[in-house]
Design a protein around this motif. Structure first.
Motif, PDB file in Angstrom:
ATOM      1  N   ILE A 301       0.832  -1.204   0.000  1.00 57.79           N
ATOM      2  CA  ILE A 301       0.000   0.000   0.000  1.00 57.79           C
ATOM      3  C   ILE A 301       0.866   1.253   0.000  1.00 57.79           C
ATOM      4  O   ILE A 301       0.588   2.222  -0.727  1.00 57.79           O
ATOM      5  N   HIS A 302       1.940   1.240   0.786  1.00 59.92           N
ATOM      6  CA  HIS A 302       2.834   2.413   0.850  1.00 59.92           C
ATOM      7  C   HIS A 302       3.413   2.721  -0.524  1.00 59.92           C
ATOM      8  O   HIS A 302       3.369   3.874  -0.986  1.00 59.92           O
ATOM      9  N   LYS A 303       3.939   1.693  -1.187  1.00 59.04           N
ATOM     10  CA  LYS A 303       4.556   1.942  -2.492  1.00 59.04           C
ATOM     11  C   LYS A 303       3.511   2.254  -3.567  1.00 59.04           C
ATOM     12  O   LYS A 303       3.783   3.025  -4.494  1.00 59.04           O
ATOM     13  N   ALA A 304       2.337   1.671  -3.449  1.00 63.94           N
ATOM     14  CA  ALA A 304       1.274   1.970  -4.409  1.00 63.94           C
ATOM     15  C   ALA A 304       0.944   3.457  -4.360  1.00 63.94           C
ATOM     16  O   ALA A 304       0.834   4.122  -5.406  1.00 63.94           O
ATOM     17  N   THR A 346      -6.405   5.033   5.612  1.00 60.60           N
ATOM     18  CA  THR A 346      -5.344   5.802   6.264  1.00 60.60           C
ATOM     19  C   THR A 346      -4.337   6.326   5.254  1.00 60.60           C
ATOM     20  O   THR A 346      -3.789   7.418   5.418  1.00 60.60           O
ATOM     21  N   SER A 347      -4.102   5.553   4.201  1.00 62.08           N
ATOM     22  CA  SER A 347      -3.135   5.990   3.181  1.00 62.08           C
ATOM     23  C   SER A 347      -3.652   7.178   2.378  1.00 62.08           C
ATOM     24  O   SER A 347      -2.877   7.865   1.713  1.00 62.08           O
ATOM     25  N   GLY A 348      -4.976   7.397   2.407  1.00 60.26           N
ATOM     26  CA  GLY A 348      -5.563   8.503   1.655  1.00 60.26           C
ATOM     27  C   GLY A 348      -6.128   8.106   0.314  1.00 60.26           C
ATOM     28  O   GLY A 348      -6.662   8.944  -0.413  1.00 60.26           O
ATOM     29  N   ALA A 349      -6.044   6.803  -0.023  1.00 59.27           N
ATOM     30  CA  ALA A 349      -6.598   6.341  -1.296  1.00 59.27           C
ATOM     31  C   ALA A 349      -8.104   6.159  -1.173  1.00 59.27           C
ATOM     32  O   ALA A 349      -8.632   5.907  -0.099  1.00 59.27           O
ATOM     33  N   SER A 350      -8.776   6.267  -2.286  1.00 61.47           N
ATOM     34  CA  SER A 350     -10.215   6.064  -2.338  1.00 61.47           C
ATOM     35  C   SER A 350     -10.498   4.600  -2.652  1.00 61.47           C
ATOM     36  O   SER A 350      -9.867   4.018  -3.528  1.00 61.47           O
ATOM     37  N   HIS A 447     -25.505   8.522   4.546  1.00 63.64           N
ATOM     38  CA  HIS A 447     -24.276   7.743   4.406  1.00 63.64           C
ATOM     39  C   HIS A 447     -23.244   8.473   3.546  1.00 63.64           C
ATOM     40  O   HIS A 447     -22.034   8.345   3.779  1.00 63.64           O
ATOM     41  N   ILE A 448     -23.713   9.214   2.551  1.00 60.64           N
ATOM     42  CA  ILE A 448     -22.769  10.030   1.775  1.00 60.64           C
ATOM     43  C   ILE A 448     -22.048  10.996   2.706  1.00 60.64           C
ATOM     44  O   ILE A 448     -20.831  11.197   2.604  1.00 60.64           O
ATOM     45  N   GLU A 449     -22.774  11.573   3.652  1.00 56.86           N
ATOM     46  CA  GLU A 449     -22.149  12.485   4.617  1.00 56.86           C
ATOM     47  C   GLU A 449     -21.175  11.733   5.520  1.00 56.86           C
ATOM     48  O   GLU A 449     -20.095  12.252   5.839  1.00 56.86           O
ATOM     49  N   THR A 450     -21.525  10.516   5.925  1.00 53.82           N
ATOM     50  CA  THR A 450     -20.621   9.725   6.761  1.00 53.82           C
ATOM     51  C   THR A 450     -19.305   9.456   6.050  1.00 53.82           C
ATOM     52  O   THR A 450     -18.221   9.606   6.626  1.00 53.82           O
ATOM     53  N   VAL A 451     -19.387   9.035   4.785  1.00 49.44           N
ATOM     54  CA  VAL A 451     -18.160   8.761   4.025  1.00 49.44           C
ATOM     55  C   VAL A 451     -17.342  10.040   3.851  1.00 49.44           C
ATOM     56  O   VAL A 451     -16.111  10.024   3.969  1.00 49.44           O
ATOM     57  N   ALA A 452     -18.012  11.155   3.588  1.00 46.04           N
ATOM     58  CA  ALA A 452     -17.303  12.436   3.470  1.00 46.04           C
ATOM     59  C   ALA A 452     -16.603  12.782   4.784  1.00 46.04           C
ATOM     60  O   ALA A 452     -15.466  13.268   4.783  1.00 46.04           O
ATOM     61  N   LYS A 453     -17.260  12.530   5.908  1.00 46.45           N
ATOM     62  CA  LYS A 453     -16.646  12.808   7.214  1.00 46.45           C
ATOM     63  C   LYS A 453     -15.428  11.930   7.449  1.00 46.45           C
ATOM     64  O   LYS A 453     -14.426  12.384   8.018  1.00 46.45           O
ATOM     65  N   ARG A 454     -15.502  10.675   7.035  1.00 44.82           N
ATOM     66  CA  ARG A 454     -14.348   9.792   7.206  1.00 44.82           C
ATOM     67  C   ARG A 454     -13.152  10.309   6.438  1.00 44.82           C
ATOM     68  O   ARG A 454     -12.021  10.260   6.934  1.00 44.82           O
ATOM     69  N   HIS A 455     -13.376  10.796   5.235  1.00 46.39           N
ATOM     70  CA  HIS A 455     -12.260  11.367   4.471  1.00 46.39           C
ATOM     71  C   HIS A 455     -11.846  12.720   5.044  1.00 46.39           C
ATOM     72  O   HIS A 455     -10.667  13.065   5.035  1.00 46.39           O
ATOM     73  N   GLY A 456     -12.812  13.482   5.533  1.00 47.96           N
ATOM     74  CA  GLY A 456     -12.495  14.779   6.104  1.00 47.96           C
ATOM     75  C   GLY A 456     -11.643  14.687   7.349  1.00 47.96           C
ATOM     76  O   GLY A 456     -10.972  15.659   7.724  1.00 47.96           O
ATOM     77  N   SER A 457     -11.618  13.524   7.996  1.00 48.08           N
ATOM     78  CA  SER A 457     -10.803  13.367   9.203  1.00 48.08           C
ATOM     79  C   SER A 457      -9.320  13.212   8.888  1.00 48.08           C
ATOM     80  O   SER A 457      -8.480  13.310   9.779  1.00 48.08           O
ATOM     81  N   ILE A 458      -8.996  12.974   7.617  1.00 46.12           N
ATOM     82  CA  ILE A 458      -7.593  12.802   7.211  1.00 46.12           C
ATOM     83  C   ILE A 458      -7.041  14.142   6.741  1.00 46.12           C
ATOM     84  O   ILE A 458      -7.569  14.726   5.787  1.00 46.12           O
TER      85      ILE A 458
END
Length: 602
Positions: A301-304, A346-350, A447-458
């Motif tokens: 994952i790191h190298k990807a 955690t890596s920031g990938a979607s 749920h769209i808001e939940t997923v957005a919040k999960r990404h917003g925490s990074i």
């Protein structure tokens, strides 16, 4: 003095067909989302044939690619241009999947009627010929009409043979290479000309770095079309592909390997891309496909991410181990799902996951229950829902064919978005309604808001991005009535391109229906786009967004697995936890014995 050499031209027309919507019109967009790897590969092979002058030093090969997902294919105009030039030509319908076979046949009918040679290849022909003891009637009918069927891959000079036969007027009815799959190391570089790539949304291109798969999933066609033995390109091949596209300004790619994590050269590939980034400033953006065990590979994952991967497609398939076992998807361990998804998150990938509905053990209640479990307990972004479909070329299709079980005869429906078999526990109407309700259950505003919040925490992530993509998926399903993976930008519909055998509507009727349809769609587009934009902005502007957490983001504690619905709500889930704990105890016991032996030796 030598005579003047008269040069002639041979035109290779490559057409990647689309398929029809429910009203019989080709699904074509002003801009398409997913580029065709088959078209790029065959264009590269054709360019290699041209460079090597396989038809002779006095013959120029002109290659014209058409991707019908983003280009209207006008057979009449293509034939008129060919007749005006007087050039010999071969019309190739490439990468034809089962749901595209009716459209490909309709196009072939027009070209053959006009007196032109036509060849057709792709997963449908290859899959059927590899898994069935007889030639299916639709393929035989195409051959009887005059179409040359090609089964297999075209590297190692096989395209040369077809071009020479077309040039000499000796095309064979069938080219079957399914028992002799070629190597792809040092094969000609897949690429497309700038004009063709410009029709892809975001100017993306695609290529493969490996073919074949060692697993045995019963619903999959890849293992029977590309083989169980994996074949690979090299890091030098990858660099050549990137450089060829980079010259055209293309830096965004979809790597179509079914499972990049099982490509034995994955680290060398990522290292080469990292070198190009660090040493020459050639930065690429990548979409890859992986399995659910990729997080266990050290540094994958790191190298990807370092190499440029920003989006991953994951074959999640189901959260019920009993369903996975029934489909021979033994490599998927639901006890690893959360860890894997958290690692990518955690890596920031979607993360985009494929998920299949309609296994024999499914019910309406279990499917909708599982949707809620996924939303609550797995940090997943996009969920791509599919109906379990016995695709020609799969073991599932072969089994039902041998048993004489009813399967819908209309191949146009074999797009994983339409029901083509009866379900043992749900009526046809209930199964279809459950599929639609599963989409709506996952893609709620909440749920769209939940997923957005999960990404917003990074830190550094834009939470509006997942909200935008989830909204796009919802719009494609609700407004366009197509699977989102078949979506694009601005649907194009043409009156005279209707499916063979369906009536051509009058100008007035067609455009009146189109106007009403457009008004309806615009209302849905406007309402959902505004909703998605508001969600994204709300989360983006929340000053406390980096503090957000929920159950799906919390560390996975093996002792707490029983408390999660993911494991507690199915018999298979409980068994998976017990098996995992037994394996952990066995490993711990072996480690303790090794430590004892080391201590005694000292």
């Amino acid at each position: 003095m030598g005579g003047v050499v008269t040069r002639t031209t041979f035109q290779l027309i490559l057409i990647k067909p689309t398929h029809y919507d429910d009203d019989g019109y080709p699904i074509t967009w002003l801009r398409s989302h997913i580029p065709s790897n088959t078209l790029a590969a065959l264009y590269g092979l054709g360019a290699d044939c041209r460079q090597r002058q396989v038809l002779g030093a006095d013959v120029d090969i002109v290659i014209k690619p058409f991707d019908e997902t983003n280009t209207r294919v006008r057979a009449d105009r293509i034939m008129r241009d060919l007749k005006r030039s007087g050039d010999k030509a071969l019309i190739c319908l490439v990468g034809v999947q089962s749901n595209q076979f009716p459209r490909a046949t309709d196009l072939a009918r027009q070209f053959i009627k006009g007196g032109f040679s036509v060849a057709m290849g792709g997963f449908h022909a290859a899959g059927c010929l590899s898994m069935l003891p007889v030639i299916p009637p639709e393929i035989q009918a195409a051959m009887d009409m005059g179409v040359s069927i090609y089964a297999g891959e075209a590297e190692e000079g096989r395209l040369d043979e077809v071009l020479l036969d077309a040039w000499n007027g000796t095309l064979k009815p069938l080219y079957n290479y399914m028992n002799d799959l070629p190597g792809i190391e040092a094969a000609p570089t897949p690429h497309l000309p700038p004009a063709a790539l410009a029709r892809n949304e975001g100017r993306k291109s695609s290529f493969d770095l490996g073919r074949g798969c060692p697993f045995q999933c019963s619903f999959c066609t890849i293992i029977n079309v590309q083989g169980r033995k994996s074949r690979f390109r090299t890091p030098d091949d990858l660099e050549a592909i990137v450089r060829e596209n980079y010259k055209q300004g293309i830096t965004s790619f979809f790597i179509t390997d079914d499972n990049m994590a099982r490509n034995k050269h994955w680290e060398a590939f990522f290292d080469r891309l990292i070198e190009l980034r660090e040493n020459e400033g050639i930065c690429v953006s990548l979409i890859i496909q992986v399995d659910t065990q990729c997080h266990r590979i050290p540094n994958f994952i790191h190298k990807a991410r370092w190499a440029g991967v920003y989006r991953v497609f994951i074959g999640l398939e189901n959260v019920n181990p009993d369903n996975l076992l029934a489909a021979k998807k033994r490599q998927n361990k639901i006890t690893e799902y959360r860890k894997m998804l958290q690692a990518w998150h955690t890596s920031g990938a979607s993360t985009w996951a494929g998920y299949i509905l309609g296994f024999p053990g499914d019910t309406r209640e279990s499917i909708l229950r599982d949707m809620e479990i996924i939303k609550k307990e797995l940090p997943l972004d996009i969920l791509e829902l599919f109906m379990l479909t016995p695709l020609p070329g799969s073991e599932d299709h072969q089994t039902l064919w041998k048993q004489g079980v009813w399967m819908d005869p209309d191949l146009n429906k074999y797009d994983l978005h339409h029901r083509v078999v009866h379900h043992p526990k749900m009526s046809d109407a209930e199964y279809e309604q459950t599929y639609r309700d599963a989409w709506r259950t996952y893609y709620t505003p909440e749920h769209i808001e939940t997923v957005a919040k999960r990404h917003g925490s990074i830190p550094g992530r834009n939470p509006a991005e997942p909200a935008q993509f989830m909204t796009m998926f919802k719009i494609m399903f609700e407004a366009e009535g197509v699977h989102p993976l078949e979506g694009g930008v601005v649907r194009m519909k043409y009156r005279r391109d209707r499916r063979y055998g369906m009536p051509i509507e009058s100008v007035g009727v067609f455009h009146w229906k189109l106007a009403l349809e457009t008004v309806r769609k615009l209302k849905i587009y406007g309402r959902l786009a505004w909703q998605g934009w508001r969600i994204g902005q709300k989360v983006k502007n929340d000053p406390k967004r980096h503090e957000y957490t929920d159950l799906a983001l919390q560390p996975v504690m093996d002792d707490d697995m029983d408390k999660l619905s993911l494991f507690a709500d199915t018999a298979g889930g409980g068994a998976a936890v017990n098996k995992r704990r037994g394996e952990d105890l066995a490993r711990a016991k072996i480690a303790a014995q090794q430590n004892q032996r080391l201590a005694a030796a000292e």
